[in-house]
Scaffold this active site. Structure first.
Site, PDB file in Angstrom:
ATOM      1  N   SER A  61       0.828  -1.216   0.000  1.00  0.00           N
ATOM      2  CA  SER A  61       0.000   0.000   0.000  1.00  0.00           C
ATOM      3  C   SER A  61       0.861   1.265   0.000  1.00  0.00           C
ATOM      4  O   SER A  61       2.005   1.262   0.468  1.00  0.00           O
ATOM      5  CB  SER A  61      -0.905   0.013   1.232  1.00  0.00           C
TER       6      SER A  61
HETATM    7  N1  SAM Z   1      -1.243  -3.456   3.380  1.00  0.00           N
HETATM    8  C1  SAM Z   1      -0.483  -4.385   2.587  1.00  0.00           C
HETATM    9  C2  SAM Z   1       0.977  -4.015   2.575  1.00  0.00           C
HETATM   10  O1  SAM Z   1       1.363  -3.097   3.307  1.00  0.00           O
HETATM   11  O2  SAM Z   1       1.731  -4.662   1.857  1.00  0.00           O
HETATM   12  C3  SAM Z   1      -0.969  -4.417   1.173  1.00  0.00           C
HETATM   13  C4  SAM Z   1      -2.236  -5.119   0.983  1.00  0.00           C
HETATM   14  S1  SAM Z   1      -2.669  -5.317  -0.715  1.00  0.00           S
HETATM   15  C5  SAM Z   1      -3.189  -3.721  -1.165  1.00  0.00           C
HETATM   16  C6  SAM Z   1      -4.177  -6.231  -0.493  1.00  0.00           C
HETATM   17  C7  SAM Z   1      -3.961  -7.675  -0.131  1.00  0.00           C
HETATM   18  O3  SAM Z   1      -5.227  -8.235   0.195  1.00  0.00           O
HETATM   19  C8  SAM Z   1      -3.388  -8.507  -1.246  1.00  0.00           C
HETATM   20  O4  SAM Z   1      -2.217  -9.130  -0.817  1.00  0.00           O
HETATM   21  C9  SAM Z   1      -4.503  -9.524  -1.535  1.00  0.00           C
HETATM   22  O5  SAM Z   1      -4.027 -10.796  -1.918  1.00  0.00           O
HETATM   23  C10 SAM Z   1      -5.204  -9.578  -0.200  1.00  0.00           C
HETATM   24  N2  SAM Z   1      -6.576 -10.100  -0.238  1.00  0.00           N
HETATM   25  C11 SAM Z   1      -7.540  -9.898  -1.169  1.00  0.00           C
HETATM   26  N3  SAM Z   1      -8.661 -10.552  -0.809  1.00  0.00           N
HETATM   27  C12 SAM Z   1      -8.389 -11.179   0.374  1.00  0.00           C
HETATM   28  C13 SAM Z   1      -9.143 -12.006   1.248  1.00  0.00           C
HETATM   29  N4  SAM Z   1     -10.408 -12.341   1.032  1.00  0.00           N
HETATM   30  N5  SAM Z   1      -8.533 -12.460   2.364  1.00  0.00           N
HETATM   31  C14 SAM Z   1      -7.243 -12.149   2.642  1.00  0.00           C
HETATM   32  N6  SAM Z   1      -6.488 -11.372   1.855  1.00  0.00           N
HETATM   33  C15 SAM Z   1      -7.057 -10.885   0.736  1.00  0.00           C
END
Ligand code: SAM
Length: 217
Positions: A61
Site C-alpha cells: 500500500s
Molecule cells: N497493506 C499491505 C501491505 O502493506 O503490503 C498491502 C495489501 S494489498 C493492497 C491487499 C492484499 O489483500 C493482497 O495481498 C490480496 O491478496 C489480499 N486479499 C484480497 N482478498 C483477500 C481475502 N479475502 N482475504 C485475505 N487477503 C485478501
C-alpha cells in the site's frame, strides 16, 4: 540519499504535511523499513508515496494510505488487531509496533509466507498469520480469537463483511475501503453496544477483496 533519510522525507513530506499528526503513528512510520518489504529491484522506489508491485498482481500500500488508515484505528498498546490482506507485511509491522498483537490474514499463500519470513527476520513476535479468506475474519485461525479491538481491511470490499462486524468488540473500530471494484470510500465503523456508527473519510483505490463476502475472482 540513505534509506533512513529517504524515510524521514517520506514521513515529513507525504504524511505529516498532509495532516497526520499522531506522534506514535509518525514514529512507527519512521522506524519500519519499507524497503525491506518490496522486491529488491524496486527498493530504490521504496520511499516514494505510491503503491508498488509485490507480485501476484498485488501491491504494497501507499505509505500515506497506511498512515491514514492506521491513524483512524486509534490504536492503544493493549489492542488486539485483525488485519485482512497481509500483502507484503509492511502495514502488519506498523500495526505490530502500535498494538499488543496482530492477527493477519492473506489469501495468497506465497505472499503470506514471504511476509512471515521477513517479519520473523525483523524479530516481531506479536503477529499471528492465517492463509485463507479474510472476509470470514479469524474464523479457524490459531490461536483462536473471537473478538478484536480493531480491524483493518486493506483490500476493497463491495460492502462491510458481516463476519467482520461480528468479530469487532464493543467500543471497537473497523477501517475498510468499500465501493466499486476500482474506486472506493474509506469507511470507519465504530461499534457502540449494538449500534454501528459509520463515517466516510474520502475516496481511495484498492485491489479487490476476493472471497465469500467480497468480490468473485
Ligand atoms: N497493506 C499491505 C501491505 O502493506 O503490503 C498491502 C495489501 S494489498 C493492497 C491487499 C492484499 O489483500 C493482497 O495481498 C490480496 O491478496 C489480499 N486479499 C484480497 N482478498 C483477500 C481475502 N479475502 N482475504 C485475505 N487477503 C485478501
Amino acid at each position: 540519499m540513505k534509506f533512513e533519510d529517504q524515510r524521514r522525507s517520506m514521513v515529513e513530506d507525504h504524511i505529516k504535511r498532509r495532516g497526520i499528526e499522531t506522534e506514535k503513528v509518525l514514529n512507527a512510520m519512521l522506524k519500519v523499513e519499507r524497503h525491506m518489504f518490496v522486491p529488491e529491484d524496486l527498493r530504490h522506489l521504496a520511499y516514494r508515496d505510491s503503491p508498488l508491485s509485490i507480485g501476484q498482481g498485488q501491491t504494497i500500500s501507499q505509505p500515506y494510505m497506511v498512515a491514514i488508515m492506521v491513524d483512524l484505528l486509534q490504536l492503544n498498546p493493549q489492542d488486539k488487531v485483525l488485519e485482512i490482506g497481509t500483502g507484503s507485511g509492511y502495514q502488519t509491522a506498523i500495526l505490530a509496533e502500535l498494538s499488543q498483537s496482530v492477527y493477519t490474514v492473506e489469501r495468497i499463500e506465497i505472499l503470506a509466507r514471504n511476509a512471515k519470513e521477513i517479519l520473523e527476520e525483523l524479530d516481531y513476535n506479536n503477529i499471528y498469520f492465517k492463509i485463507g479468506d479474510g472476509t470470514e475474519g479469524w474464523e479457524g485461525g490459531y490461536p483462536p480469537c473471537k473478538e478484536f479491538d480493531k480491524i483493518i481491511v486493506s483490500a476493497a470490499a463491495p460492502d462491510v463483511p458481516g463476519s467482520l462486524l461480528n468479530q469487532l468488540a464493543d467500543g471497537g473500530i473497523l477501517v475498510i475501503p468499500t465501493g466499486s471494484r476500482y474506486f472506493q470510500d474509506l469507511i470507519v465503523v465504530e461499534k457502540r453496544k449494538d449500534k454501528f456508527i459509520t463515517t466516510n473519510h474520502g475516496g481511495c483505490a484498492f485491489v479487490p477483496l476476493i472471497g465469500k463476502q467480497g468480490w468473485d475472482n
